[in-house]
Motif scaffolding. Structure first.
Motif, PDB file in Angstrom:
ATOM      1  N   GLU B 107       0.836  -1.197   0.000  1.00 17.76           N
ATOM      2  CA  GLU B 107       0.000   0.000   0.000  1.00 17.76           C
ATOM      3  C   GLU B 107       0.876   1.255   0.000  1.00 17.76           C
ATOM      4  O   GLU B 107       0.638   2.196  -0.756  1.00 17.76           O
ATOM      5  N   PHE B 126      -3.555  -0.902  -5.178  1.00 19.13           N
ATOM      6  CA  PHE B 126      -4.877  -0.442  -5.604  1.00 19.13           C
ATOM      7  C   PHE B 126      -4.889   0.064  -7.043  1.00 19.13           C
ATOM      8  O   PHE B 126      -5.901   0.011  -7.708  1.00 19.13           O
ATOM      9  N   GLY B 218      -8.715  -2.781  -5.222  1.00 20.19           N
ATOM     10  CA  GLY B 218      -8.627  -1.482  -5.889  1.00 20.19           C
ATOM     11  C   GLY B 218      -9.809  -1.193  -6.778  1.00 20.19           C
ATOM     12  O   GLY B 218      -9.856  -0.155  -7.421  1.00 20.19           O
ATOM     13  N   HIS B 221     -11.280   1.698  -4.982  1.00 24.18           N
ATOM     14  CA  HIS B 221     -10.349   2.622  -4.332  1.00 24.18           C
ATOM     15  C   HIS B 221     -10.679   4.049  -4.764  1.00 24.18           C
ATOM     16  O   HIS B 221     -10.536   4.408  -5.913  1.00 24.18           O
ATOM     17  N   ASP B 541     -10.406  -0.783   0.496  1.00 19.47           N
ATOM     18  CA  ASP B 541      -9.856  -0.013  -0.614  1.00 19.47           C
ATOM     19  C   ASP B 541      -9.784   1.485  -0.314  1.00 19.47           C
ATOM     20  O   ASP B 541      -8.917   2.171  -0.845  1.00 19.47           O
ATOM     21  N   ARG B 542     -10.670   1.959   0.477  1.00 17.92           N
ATOM     22  CA  ARG B 542     -10.807   3.374   0.819  1.00 17.92           C
ATOM     23  C   ARG B 542     -11.017   4.271  -0.409  1.00 17.92           C
ATOM     24  O   ARG B 542     -10.287   4.407  -1.285  1.00 17.92           O
TER      25      ARG B 542
ATOM     26  N   HIS C 130      -9.004   8.841  -8.630  1.00 16.35           N
ATOM     27  CA  HIS C 130      -9.266   7.477  -9.085  1.00 16.35           C
ATOM     28  C   HIS C 130     -10.762   7.199  -9.177  1.00 16.35           C
ATOM     29  O   HIS C 130     -11.218   6.090  -8.902  1.00 16.35           O
TER      30      HIS C 130
END
Lengths: 358, 542, 195
Positions: B107, B126, B218, B221, B541-542, C130
Motif C-alpha cells: 500500500e 490499488f 482497488g 479505491h 480499498d478506501r 481514481h
C-alpha cells in the motif's frame, strides 16, 4: 370413476373412420405432442409463480402481486421477455454443442413428463417398462448439462457442470434403487399397473417401513437430481455465479429455467406415483363409504394435489437449508444413502416374501 | 524491568524519542530492521501486532511510521524512519516479522513509491500497473489526462517484482511469478455474488481444491486519504460513512475523537453517551447483516430476510435521530450533530425487547442446522499467532482467542465505566467467528440496556470554530469498529486542513489473510471463509 | 402506484404520441404491446454493487420494500440473463472497464440505472484521482436515481420509471434490428484491430 380411456378411444375411432391407419397415428402423435408442450409450458409457468410465492411467504414478503390478479401473470410476462431476449453468439465456443445442450435438457424433461399418468386412462402410452423408461430418459438431462458447461468455454460453467455430472450420476443410483424397491412391491414396471396396484391402499402404507425409507430417500435424491437447494451446487449462485448456464441467454436460458421447474414437478409426480398412488384417490380397505366419497374427486386433481404438496416440501428444503459442499454431498450419497438403500431393498424383498405387507 | 525507551537507547544511541501519549522512536533507515526485530522479539512486551504502516511525505523526505502494539501488555509504540531519496526511495521490509506487513508495504509503495527491500511481492496494491505517479505524494500531478478513465482492459501481469539485498550490500531487482503457466486460475470477482462487493480473487485451483489465492483489490479505491487533505476537518468526517458503511458511527467516533484530542476540545457527557449508544446500535445492525449475508453465502437465503428485520428496526431508530438510513454523518467535532429524537429511548427499549427472541430464532434456524455445522466447523482455521501476525482484529481475531477488543484493551470514551464482556473463542474456525458475532450482539444489547435509562441531560454539542485549526503535531487513535480495530493517524501542519490523515481499516488485513487460510480447502470453503471474515470492500480499498 | 401518478415528466407520453402519430400496423402494434408488457413487467437486475447503495439494494429486496412484488427479485448473477444493471456505488478507474464489459455482456434489450450520486457524477468523490465522474462516459444510462444512497423507495421509483420507458420501445423493426457482423465491425474498427 372418471375413466377417460373412453374419450381417447372415441377420438381414435373417429379419426380412423376417415383416415388411413398410418395417418391416424401421425395425427394423434402430433395432437399429443402439441398438448404435451402446452401443458408442459403452462405448468412450468405456474411452478415459477408457485415457487416465488412460497419463497416470499417463507421470507415474510408478499411476492409477485402487481402483474395480473395476485401477480398470476408475472411468469407469463417473464416468458414474453425471455422469448424476445437476445441470443448471444459467443466466440471461441463449440457452437453446435452449445446450441444442442439446452434442447437435450428440455427434451429429457419432456420425455419423462410424458410418462406421468394424469388420471384414469389419461396417459400417453402405458407400456410395460414405463417407469424404467422414465428413469432412463431423465438421465439424458445430465448430458445436456455437461455439454452446456463444457461447450461454454468458461471456467465457472466447467466447474459447475463437472459438479453436476458427479452429483447427478451419484444420485441416479439412489433414485434407481428406491424406484426398484417400489417396483418389487408393485410387481410391475408399467405405470398404469403401479397405480392400479395401489387401488386399495397407497404403497407408502402398504410397504410401511421400507416404503417410507424409500420415500425419504427418493425425496432427498430427487431434490439432488433436480439441482435444487440444498443440493444446488451446479448453479450455486454465491460460488459459481450461475453455474453451468452462466453463458446462456434468452430462450436457451429459458429452457434451462423451465426444465429446472418442470423437473421439480416430475420428481414430485413420480414420488406421488410410486408412493402416494398417482391419480388414485385415498382409499382405506374396509371403509367402503369413505372410499366412495373419495372417488368423487377426479383423479387428475388427486395427482396434481399430491405433486404440489410434494413440491412444496422440496421448495421448503431449498428455502430453509444452507447448501452442502461437494464432498459432503457425495459422502451423503455414497456412504449413507446408497448402503441404506441397498439394505432397504433387501428388507422390502423380505417383507414381500414373508407377506408382511399391509 | 527496563522500559522500552531505556532498552532502545541502550542499543540505538542515535534514536530519538517523542512521548506524546504514544512513544515514537525515530531511527535512521539503516537501523529500522534491527529495531523492529528487537521490539518484535522483546521478552517483556513483544510488539507482535502491527497496527498499520503510515506512509509519509514530509516534502524533504519520504518515510514510514510503524504503529506496533503488544498483545501481552497492550502498549503501543511507533517507529519512525525516513529517506531523502525521492527518485527511488528504498526502505527495508519488515515482512518477515509481521505477515501483514507485505500488504501494508504494498500500500505504501502504491501511494508513495517507497520500495521495500525484501518484500516478496512488490506490486501496486490499488492502482493499475501503468499508473503515472504516486498519488499521496505532495507533488502528485492530479491532471486527469495522465491517468484517464478508460474502458480498455487494464494491463495485468502474472509477475511481481522483488528487490533483494545481496550479502555484499548490492540491491538487485528480480521478477517472480505469481502463478505458474500450468496452474488453472479462476477469477472470482470483481462482480461476483460472494465477494461482498468488488473484490477479486485470482484463485489457482486443482479440481475443487484451492492452491493459491491472489487477492486483487482497488476496484473501489476512491482515494479518501488524498481527498481529506484538501478538506477542512469538519468536511473530512463524512467520508467515514462511506468506508465501512456499517460502522459509520464507530469510524466517526474515532476521527472525531482524534481531532478533539488534538484541538483540546472536551465534549459533554451526553454526547459521549449518545456516541456510544450509536456505536453499539450500529454494531448490532452490522452483525445482523453479517449473519444474514453469511447465511445467504452458504445458501440459506431466508435467514437474510429475518436478520434484515432487526436491521430495519435499528435503521428506523437512527433515521429518526440522524435523518438518514445509511450515511448518517452524525458525530461531529464537539459532540453530535443534533439531539436525540424524542422517542429514541422508547424505540431502543422496543428493540432490546425483540433482540433475544430474534437471536433465538437465528440459532434455531441456522446455527443448529446439521448442514450449517458441517459447512462451518473446522473450516478456515486461524491460529492465535497467525491472527496477531496478520493483524486480524475484531470478531474474527477474537474467534482465534486473541483478546483484541479496543473497547477493553485501550478504553476510550465512556467504555471503562460500562459492564460488558469481551467475547473470545478458541476454535478459530468459521463457526467460532459466527458465534462470536452472535454473542457480541448480546453484549452490545447489554451496553444499551445500561445506557438507555441513563442518558444524562446537557448539551449535545459544544461550540467549535468553523475553521478549526489544529496545532502542529501528530496523533494516533484506535477505536473498535464493527469488524475490528480502526486506527486513525492525523498529522497537522497547523492549518485548517489535515497534512496527512491515514485511515487504517480493519478489512485490509482481513483480505490479506484469505490466501493463508484457504489453502488446501475447497472452493465452497472460500465462500464460507470469506463470509465469516466479513470484510467490507470499500473499507479495505478506501 | 397508478400510472397516472407519474405526473412529473411527460416526455415518455409525448414520445409515444409522436411514435404512434404516423399510425402502426394493427397486428404488429398489438404484438409490440404484448412484448412491451412482458418486458416492462419482467425486469431482472444483475447482482452488482460496489458500495453503500448496494446495501440499500439489499434492503430493497427485504420484506419491508419487497421488490418481488414487481417481479424484480430474480437477481441474476450472470449478466447474460439479466435485463438491467443497477450501478449502485462509485465506479473507479479500475472498475470502469469491468463495468463496460458487464454492460457488453448483457443481452439486448439492456438498460442501465445510475443509482446514487457516485454513479451519476462521482458524488462526494468527484475530486478524487481514481474515480469516474459519472458513468455516462462508460455506459449509456437510462434512469438516474439521485441520493447518497437513495432510499429504497427512490430505487423503486427509479425502476418503475425504467419500466415506463421500456413500454415505448418497439420490438418489430425498432431497437432490435439486428446488426450484421460485418456492419458492426465496419462501425467498430477497434474490435477488428484487436484481433
Amino acid at each position: 370413476m372418471y375413466n377417460l380411456s373412453g374419450i381417447t378411444d372415441g377420438i381414435h375411432q373417429f379419426l380412423s373412420s376417415f383416415l388411413a391407419p398410418w395417418l391416424t397415428v401421425t395425427v394423434e402423435c402430433v395432437l399429443i405432442g402439441v398438448l404435451l408442450l402446452l401443458v408442459y409450458s403452462v405448468l412450468a409457468l405456474f411452478y415459477i409463480y408457485y415457487e416465488r410465492k412460497i419463497c416470499a411467504a417463507f421470507q415474510c414478503r408478499l411476492g409477485p402481486n402487481r402483474v395480473g390478479p395476485l401477480g398470476l401473470l408475472q411468469s407469463v410476462a417473464d416468458m414474453f421477455k425471455i422469448l424476445t431476449k437476445e441470443l448471444i453468439h459467443l466466440k471461441n465456443i463449440d457452437k453446435f454443442l452449445f446450441a444442442l445442450a439446452p434442447y437435450l435438457v428440455i427434451i429429457a424433461s419432456m420425455l419423462s413428463f410424458a410418462v406421468l399418468p394424469w388420471g384414469n386412462g389419461l396417459q400417453i402410452i402405458d407400456f410395460n417398462i414405463g417407469i424404467f423408461f422414465l428413469v432412463a430418459v431423465s438421465s439424458i438431462g445430465v448430458l445436456g448439462i455437461l455439454l452446456a458447461g463444457w461447450s461454454s468455454n468458461n471456467k465457472f460453467t466447467l466447474i459447475g457442470s463437472m459438479r453436476s455430472g458427479a452429483q447427478m450420476v451419484s444420485y441416479e443410483l439412489s433414485i434407481g434403487l428406491s424406484v426398484l424397491t417400489m417396483i418389487c412391491l408393485a410387481g410391475t414396471m408399467s405405470v398404469g399397473g403401479i397405480v392400479d396396484a395401489q387401488s386399495d391402499l397407497w404403497f407408502i402404507f402398504k410397504g410401511h417401513i421400507p416404503a417410507f425409507i424409500a420415500f425419504c430417500i427418493y425425496l432427498v435424491a430427487g431434490t439432488a437430481e433436480t439441482n435444487r437447494g440444498p443440493f444446488d451446487l451446479p448453479e450455486a449462485e454465491s460460488e459459481l455465479t450461475a453455474g453451468y448456464h452462466t453463458e446462456y441467454s434468452g430462450i436457451h436460458f429459458g429452457f434451462f429455467y423451465l426444465a429446472e421447474y418442470l423437473n421439480l414437478f416430475i420428481v414430485a409426480g413420480v414420488a406421488s406415483l410410486l408412493f402416494l398412488g398417482g391419480w388414485m384417490p385415498f382409499h382405506i380397505p374396509g371403509w367402503e363409504g369413505f372410499n366412495h366419497i373419495m372417488d368423487y374427486i377426479p383423479g387428475t386433481l388427486w395427482f396434481l394435489g399430491k405433486a404440489f404438496v410434494l413440491s412444496f416440501i422440496i421448495i421448503w428444503f431449498k428455502w430453509t437449508f444452507p447448501r452442502l459442499r461437494i464432498d459432503q454431498l457425495l459422502t451423503l450419497e455414497w456412504k449413507y444413502l446408497l448402503p441404506i438403500n441397498l439394505f432397504n431393498l433387501a428388507l422390502m424383498v423380505c417383507i414381500i416374501v414373508c407377506g408382511f405387507t399391509l | 524491568m527496563a522500559t522500552i525507551q531505556e532498552k532502545v537507547t541502550a542499543r540505538f544511541p542515535e534514536a530519538t524519542f517523542t512521548t506524546d501519549g504514544i512513544l515514537t522512536i525515530t531511527v535512521p533507515a539503516s537501523q529500522l530492521t534491527e529495531l523492529a526485530k528487537m521490539l518484535r522479539y522483546d521478552t517483556d512486551a513483544p510488539m507482535d501486532y502491527l497496527v498499520t504502516i503510515v506512509g509519509m511525505d514530509w516534502k524533504d523526505s519520504l518515510g514510514c511510521i510503524y504503529y506496533l502494539m503488544s498483545s501481552v501488555t497492550n502498549q503501543v509504540v511507533a517507529m519512525r524512519t525516513s529517506t531523502t531519496d525521492r527518485e527511488k526511495p528504498m526502505l527495508h521490509s519488515v515482512a518477515d516479522l509481521w505477515a501483514v506487513a507485505t500488504l501494508f508495504e504494498r500500500e505504501v509503495y502504491d501511494f508513495f513509491g517507497i520500495i521495500f527491500i525484501g518484500n516478496p511481492d512488490m506490486r501496486r496494491l490499488f492502482l493499475n500497473v501503468d499508473w503515472v505517479g504516486y498519488p499521496l505524494r505532495k507533488d502528485y500531478d492530479q491532471a486527469p489526462e495522465l491517468n484517464p478513465v478508460s474502458v480498455e482492459n487494464e494491463r495485468q501481469t502474472d509477475d511481481t517484482h522483488v528487490w533483494e539485498q545481496l550479502p555484499d550490500g548490492k540491491i538487485v531487482e528480480t521478477t517472480r511469478e505469481i502463478f505458474t503457466p500450468e496452474q488453472f486460475v479462476v477469477n472470482i470477482g470483481p462482480q461476483h455474488p460472494a465477494t461482498h462487493g468488488v473484490l477479486r480473487f485470482r484463485t489457482a485451483i486443482d479440481g475443487e481444491t484451492i492452491q493459491k489465492i491472489d487477492v486483487y483489490m482497488g476496484y473501489i479505491h476512491r482515494g479518501i486519504e488524498k481527498l481529506c487533505e484538501e478538506l477542512t476537518y469538519q468536511q473530512t468526517l463524512h467520508y467515514m460513512d462511506r468506508m465501512d458503511y456499517f460502522s459509520a458511527h464507530n469510524y466517526h467516533h474515532g476521527l472525531c475523537m482524534i481531532i478533539e484530542k488534538a484541538a483540546g476540545i472536551e465534549i459533554s457527557r451526553r454526547a459521549q453517551v449518545i456516541r456510544v449508544m450509536m456505536d453499539e446500535l450500529s454494531r448490532i445492525a452490522s452483525h445482523c447483516l453479517f449473519i444474514g449475508t453469511y447465511c445467504m453465502d452458504l445458501g440459506a437465503t431466508t435467514m437474510l430476510f429475518y436478520t434484515l428485520r432487526v436491521r430495519e428496526q435499528i435503521l428506523d431508530i437512527m433515521e429518526k435521530t440522524c435523518g438518514a438510513r445509511m450515511t448518517f454523518n452524525y458525530d461531529c467535532i464537539g459532540g453530535v450533530m443534533q439531539d436525540l429524537a424524542p422517542d429514541f429511548v422508547e424505540d431502543v427499549k422496543a428493540l432490546l425487547e425483540v433482540i433475544p427472541a430474534n437471536l433465538k430464532e437465528y440459532n434455531k434456524i441456522f446455527t443448529g442446522n446439521v448442514i450449517a455445522k458441517g459447512r462451518m466447523t473446522g473450516i478456515g482455521y486461524l491460529s492465535r499467532e497467525d491472527a496477531i501476525s496478520y493483524s486480524i482484529t475484531g470478531p474474527s481475531g477474537r474467534a482465534s482467542g486473541w483478546a483484541c477488543d479496543m473497547r477493553k484493551i485501550r478504553p476510550y470514551s465512556i467504555y471503562p465505566e460500562l459492564d460488558f464482556e469481551q467475547i473470545t473463542a478458541t476454535e478459530g474456525d468459521s463457526m467460532a467467528r459466527f458465534k462470536v458475532r452472535l454473542e457480541e450482539i448480546k453484549q452490545s444489547a447489554h451496553i444499551l440496556e445500561q445506557l438507555v435509562d441513563n442518558i444524562p441531560e446537557g448539551e449535545c454539542c459544544v461550540k467549535v470554530p468553523k475553521a478549526l485549526k489544529l496545532p502542529v503535531g501528530s496523533w494516533f487513535e484506535i477505536v473498535e469498529g464493527c469488524r475490528g480495530a480502526f486506527g486513525v493517524y492525523l498529522e497537522s501542519d497547523g492549518s485548517t486542513k489535515p497534512y496527512r490523515l491515514k485511515l487504517a481499516p480493519p478489512c485490509l488485513p482481513l483480505a490479506g489473510v484469505v490466501d493463508h487460510i484457504t489453502r488446501g480447502q475447497k472452493i465452497a470453503d472460500l465462500i464460507t471463509i470469506g463470509g465469516s471474515l466479513d470484510y467490507i470492500v470499500p473499507d479495505m480499498d478506501r | 402506484m397508478p400510472y397516472e401518478a407519474f405526473k412529473d415528466n411527460e416526455y415518455i407520453e409525448n414520445l409515444v404520441k409522436e411514435l404512434t402519430e404516423a399510425g402502426t400496423h394493427v397486428v404488429v402494434g398489438q404484438l409490440d404491446k404484448l412484448i412491451n408488457w412482458g418486458r416492462s413487467n419482467s425486469l431482472w437486475p444483475l447482482t452488482f454493487a460496489t458500495s453503500c447503495c448496494g446495501i440499500e439494494f439489499v434492503s430493497l429486496g427485504a420484506a419491508r420494500f419487497d421488490m418481488a412484488r414487481f417481479g424484480w427479485e430474480v437477481a441474476r448473477a450472470s449478466p447474460r440473463q439479466a435485463d438491467f444493471i443497477m450501478v449502485a456505488g462509485t465506479i473507479v478507474n479500475r472498475m470502469a472497464p469491468v463495468l463496460r464489459r458487464l454492460y457488453d455482456q448483457l443481452a439486448e434489450p439492456k438498460y442501465v440505472i445510475a443509482c446514487g450520486s457516485c454513479a451519476i457524477s462521482g458524488g462526494p468523490f468527484r475530486r478524487s484521482y481514481h474515480v469516474a465522474k459519472g458513468i455516462e462516459d462508460i455506459v449509456p444510462v437510462d434512469v438516474y436515481v439521485p441520493g447518497c444512497p437513495p432510499r429504497p423507495e427512490a430505487m423503486i421509483y427509479g425502476i418503475m420509471q425504467l419500466s415506463r420507458k421500456v413500454k415505448v420501445e418497439r420490438f418489430f423493426g425498432g431497437v432490435n434490428r439486428k446488426l450484421k457482423q460485418e456492419e458492426f465491425l465496419a462501425q467498430h474498427p477497434m474490435a477488428e484491430a484487436a484481433k
